[in-house]
Enzyme design. Sequence first.
Site, PDB file in Angstrom:
ATOM      1  CG  ASP A   1      -1.762   1.216   1.341  1.00 47.08           C
ATOM      2  OD1 ASP A   1      -2.288   1.637   0.304  1.00 47.08           O
ATOM      3  OD2 ASP A   1      -1.888   1.771   2.440  1.00 47.08           O
TER       4      ASP A   1
ATOM      5  CB  THR B   1      -1.626   5.528  -1.829  1.00 45.73           C
ATOM      6  OG1 THR B   1      -1.663   4.104  -1.821  1.00 45.73           O
ATOM      7  CG2 THR B   1      -2.755   6.039  -0.967  1.00 45.73           C
ATOM      8  CB  THR B   2       1.118   2.873  -5.672  1.00 47.25           C
ATOM      9  OG1 THR B   2       0.966   2.141  -4.470  1.00 47.25           O
ATOM     10  CG2 THR B   2       2.461   2.571  -6.282  1.00 47.25           C
TER      11      THR B   2
ATOM     12  CG  ASP C   1      -6.340   0.808   0.604  1.00 42.57           C
ATOM     13  OD1 ASP C   1      -6.397   1.509   1.633  1.00 42.57           O
ATOM     14  OD2 ASP C   1      -5.297   0.626  -0.038  1.00 42.57           O
TER      15      ASP C   1
END
Length: 558
Positions: free
Chosen positions: A64, A97-98, A394
């Site tokens: 994550d 997020t990445t 998530d």
Amino acid sequence: MASMMQPQIILLKEGTDTSQGKAQLLSNINAVTAVGDVVRTTLGPRGMDKLIHDDKGSVTISNDGATIMKLLDIVHPAAKILVDIAKSQDSEVGDGTTTVVLLAAEFLKEAKPFVEDGVHSQNLIRSYRTASTLAIEKVKELAVSIEGKSVEEKKGLLAKCAATTLSSKLIGGEKEFFATMVVDAVMAIGNDDRLNLIGIKKVPGGNMRDSFLVDGVAFKKTFSYAGFEQQPKKFLNPKILLLNIELELKSEKENAEIRLSDPSQYQSIVDAEWNIIYDKLDKCVESGAKVVLSRLAIGDLATQYFADRDIFCAGRVAEEDLNRVAAAAGGTVQTSVNNIISEVLGTCEIFEEKQVGGERFNIFSGCPSGRTATIVLRGGADQFIEEAERSLHDAIMIVRRAVKNSTVVPGGGAIDMEISKYLRQHSRTIAGKSQLFINSYAKALEVIPRQLCDNAGFDATDVLNKLRQKHAMQSGEGASYGVDINTGGIADSYANFVWEPAVVKINAINAATEAACLILSVDETVKNPKSESAQGDAAAGAMGRGRGGGRGRGMRRR
């Protein structure tokens, strides 16, 4: 001659580190690119995990982006901006997020050659902001609404969104199983926004498939006294009393002073203490409640008293769990046992205590308000369960977003390729340097499908050429084509149900562009170290206070 004689002006304290100009900007870009390279390999369904070992000895395994960025102890001031955008993406939409870190790093990487050639960074910033606005408009245009569907259809569509999110996580192998569970949990809390109404409890042991969803509240059995095992462990339609008081025998405070003229009066004081606790317990029983929960301790006397009257009790219940029981069962937490009316009592269809792995759980199911759900997670290693919890968080965020903003876009790099094509075409209509800058922005967006291919071990150049050709078709039928992770070719992401909420993409493009523009606008870094002499003075002062500070006990003052 006069100019040569001018004295040198010293503005900053000695030892201050200043770096400015083009070299400083390039250094910041390199730092950001280095951070992007760390999380690059975690993108997508075939992304690798990172094992992070901190100074306290705890080990975290995660892919994550936000978790990795938080755990990396980044000291470079410009690179810290990436940590902030990853956190904001995580709190706003929960996923992507990445993607957001990768996009910001790629925008700056594309800007680097222009900066080296002497282009003013404000020109780049202006063009990037224009490109960002155009890209977001295009995402909104391509988004497909899932409104107006029946409940079952909507559940199926939301499960597809959750499965897309979970496919890149550690529990991706069981994504259908968990996606359904997540959608049911989000539907259970209805329109309520509070995420803490969905509880996630972790129980080591068993396998992932042993995880289950409780349509209500579940929490671990609390500390209990003798007499607990004599209490009934299952009720149908019980009344539930929620308290925030201690039900323990309280002796008089140590410093209290009571003067007695007759020793027989002492017994009356002891009796009064017992009467207080018995009075409280009687009132709890009279309320008709069959389950008594308290945030504070329920002592051994109370436990045995309730057991004799077939009442279940649990003390020291976590505040979060107590509030969730109140929300689900429709009760109100009481701070006094006086005047307990039926309106403050909650109820549920079934209450039971159940063994889950090595733990005992108190489970309230079939609650009338039904505005809460609990996911009980099982798994082998602790790190695995921790990562599974982050993955589910998530997925829950994504489903909530999809319920609120019911538009989805095709995933698998399809939307990125389509925006890239659109921006390339748009840039050709612009005269001047910004044509080049918007073109470089468009090229940077291709990092998502390229990285998906690299992480899966495919030939990225070959796949990207196929995608460009498909997206360039005039008919527009190639707009939803993205990388097919299973075959190494391309496929219609929309038809394959690789979907993500449009808000994820919009937020990612926005945040990444803002971060890139912020870093491009910095041309000087000033670092003010504390001067050594100031530190020396402070140390000397502390030592002086340590030696002579307390004169009270030393030699007599003359």
